[in-house]
Design an enzyme around this catalytic site. Sequence first.
Site, PDB file in Angstrom:
ATOM      1  CG  ASP A 231      -1.692   1.216   1.434  1.00 35.14           C
ATOM      2  OD1 ASP A 231      -2.585   1.425   0.600  1.00 35.14           O
ATOM      3  OD2 ASP A 231      -1.444   1.982   2.381  1.00 35.14           O
ATOM      4  CD  GLU A 304      -2.215   2.421  -3.415  1.00 36.30           C
ATOM      5  OE1 GLU A 304      -3.371   2.792  -3.599  1.00 36.30           O
ATOM      6  OE2 GLU A 304      -1.643   2.562  -2.326  1.00 36.30           O
TER       7      GLU A 304
HETATM    8  C1  LIG Z   1      -5.948   1.745  -3.289  1.00 34.59           C
HETATM    9  C2  LIG Z   1      -5.470   1.794  -1.890  1.00 34.59           C
HETATM   10  O1  LIG Z   1      -5.113   0.778  -1.327  1.00 34.59           O
HETATM   11  N1  LIG Z   1      -5.481   2.943  -1.283  1.00 34.59           N
HETATM   12  C3  LIG Z   1      -5.053   3.141   0.079  1.00 34.59           C
HETATM   13  C4  LIG Z   1      -3.751   3.864   0.052  1.00 34.59           C
HETATM   14  O2  LIG Z   1      -3.284   4.078   1.322  1.00 34.59           O
HETATM   15  C5  LIG Z   1      -4.110   4.848   2.139  1.00 34.59           C
HETATM   16  C6  LIG Z   1      -3.458   4.930   3.479  1.00 34.59           C
HETATM   17  O3  LIG Z   1      -3.049   3.670   3.922  1.00 34.59           O
HETATM   18  C7  LIG Z   1      -5.518   4.266   2.216  1.00 34.59           C
HETATM   19  O4  LIG Z   1      -6.364   5.181   2.834  1.00 34.59           O
HETATM   20  C8  LIG Z   1      -6.039   3.968   0.840  1.00 34.59           C
HETATM   21  O5  LIG Z   1      -7.271   3.324   0.891  1.00 34.59           O
END
Ligand SMILES: CC(=O)N[C@H]1CO[C@H](CO)[C@@H](O)[C@@H]1O
Length: 587
Positions: A231, A304
């Site tokens: 993430d 990500e």
């Molecule tokens: C797509 C995804 O996983 N988004 C996450 C990215 O990180 C933030 C903080 O951990 C999350 O709030 C999101 O949902």
Amino acid sequence: MHRARLNLLSTLLCLAVLANPCLSAAVKSKDWWETAQFYQIYPRSFMDSDGDGIGDLNGITSKLEYLKDLGVTAAWLSPIFTSPMVDFGYDISDFFDIQPEYGTLDDFRALIKKAKELDLKIILDFVPNHSSDENEWFKKSVKREKGYEDYYVWHDGKVNAETGKREPPSNWLQAFRGSAWEWNDVRQQYYLHQFAVQQADLNYRNPLVVEQMKRVLRYWLDLGVAGFRCDAVPVLFEIETDENGQYADEEVSGLTDDVDARNYLKSDLIENRAETIDMAYQWRVVMDDYQRIHGGDTRVLLIETYAPPAYTMQFYGNRSVEGAHLPFNFNLITGPASDGVSASSIKTAVDSWLNNLPPGRTANWVIGNHDQRRAASRYGAANADAMNMLVMILPGASVTYQGEELAMTDGEISWEDTQDPAACNSNADIYEQFTRDPSRTPFHWTSGTNAGFSTAQKTWLPLAPDYATVNVETESSAERSHLKIYKALVELRKTSTTLQKGSTKYGVLKENVFVVKRYLSGSESIVYVANLASKGITVDLYEFDKTLPTHLNLLIRSLQSSKKENALFEVYELSLAAGEALVLSTI
Ligand SMILES: CC(=O)N[C@H]1CO[C@H](CO)[C@@H](O)[C@@H]1O
Ligand SMILES: *[C@@H]1O[C@H](CO)[C@@H](O)[C@H](O)[C@H]1NC(C)=O
Ligand SMILES: [Ca+2]
Ligand SMILES: [Ca+2]
């Protein structure tokens, strides 16, 4: 037959037909993740097994057969770890245990066992950038306990010369509005949080933190997961303090008066830093070492990142080092979303990935996740099949966010029902700009109460209004449905060597028709044509590719199409209704 004899036999066969095709097939033999169908489960909204209105692990386990039936290779679960749920699991208070409302470690073991029986892989969300402020690491760090003093990014802040008051160390803002620095009274210092106040950034310049997070990875690998989806990776590292011990301010663009919203010119002080890439390489070593020691299939790293291609592509690794197996490709989300979907915006998105992809690396295609409005709402319900087809026809791995196979659309969430901190940190007038709740509403299993998701009076988020018609039960029994089209596509991907190994050509025809051809010497070619316009049109596919045969055979068609499957269509005069998308093959 004995494996060695089989190998010998195929070697002989290769020699018989004289090298080339055999050789390239051998060299190009694909690992499981390279052609995988990934499926993202948002556990809170997938299936509720105990009637509290919240999805859980036993709920997921009870629906693994559904995923198997869809043809999914691997499911990745959004966070299931112990959490105060400020950011719905992305604020982890214990990286080594399961959130009680989702179940127990034994429930997780049962999930993995069932998945193994079905030959489904389970991938977990790894949230490396931050922990919850309720994590014991944070509590210890607040008290400056030995070994934890520098677990997080702490700073005294600076004293304003005019007012004499203490202020945050820099102007950095969190992703959910407001300062990225929070004062801690006990420790008498500020800590950094790139996301919510309760999500404290871990300090990756501390080797103890780096090692601890590798422990997290190995712990879940031991429990049988097939890898991780990592993430928010680009924000792992921030710039270091300068020679005076101060953090530099980001340069503000001045494009909006909203002082709480990030609007930096570059934001390169707080994200996309070089050290972060190297950390991903280190995690890859953890995966590879684990496989070497314990055997089994490749453990994957999916990353990500919403970052420029020059940065994102480095995650794959370089000529001497392996990196993530797949940095997620969000181009189809970030590109077409702004101006509605058009053939040219798709082309730009595809170009930007494939033209930047380092040689020998695997592409991947994502059209949605729990942070975006649902695909069918963003691209228009009429284009739902066209987009599902696109991600499965393009080369590489394809990723589905739960509900895309049904063409689920956004829920409608009132301010009173709003749960997402990104929206709660704003106000009743503007929350809809920020809310991520509409794509997080419960999954639709049936047309019955709560769409078969839960027996509760009230589910944690309300159901999307269209569940009576858009659901697994209804779409499975309908003669034609988004779900059936999706399944046909997955099946085709699995059986077609061309889709797995073939080359790719694509382009735009007329105003708004996107075409992809996949081809492989010795195999049939597959052609995808989608009319993304709101009116019908007739195209000449020879304008796209002069080497096509005069007729193509129709394999799969979108709901809008009234053509017949397994019939031949003329290539130089192909009429397409609005939203009509076709997958055809040479015979
Ligand atoms: C797509 C995804 O996983 N988004 C996450 C990215 O990180 C933030 C903080 O951990 C999350 O709030 C999101 O949902
Ligand atoms: C590849 O990455 C490693 C680790 O970050 C780095 O040390 C090395 O210089 C890089 N090599 C090339 C060829 O870019
Ligand atoms: Ca539950
Ligand atoms: Ca960070």
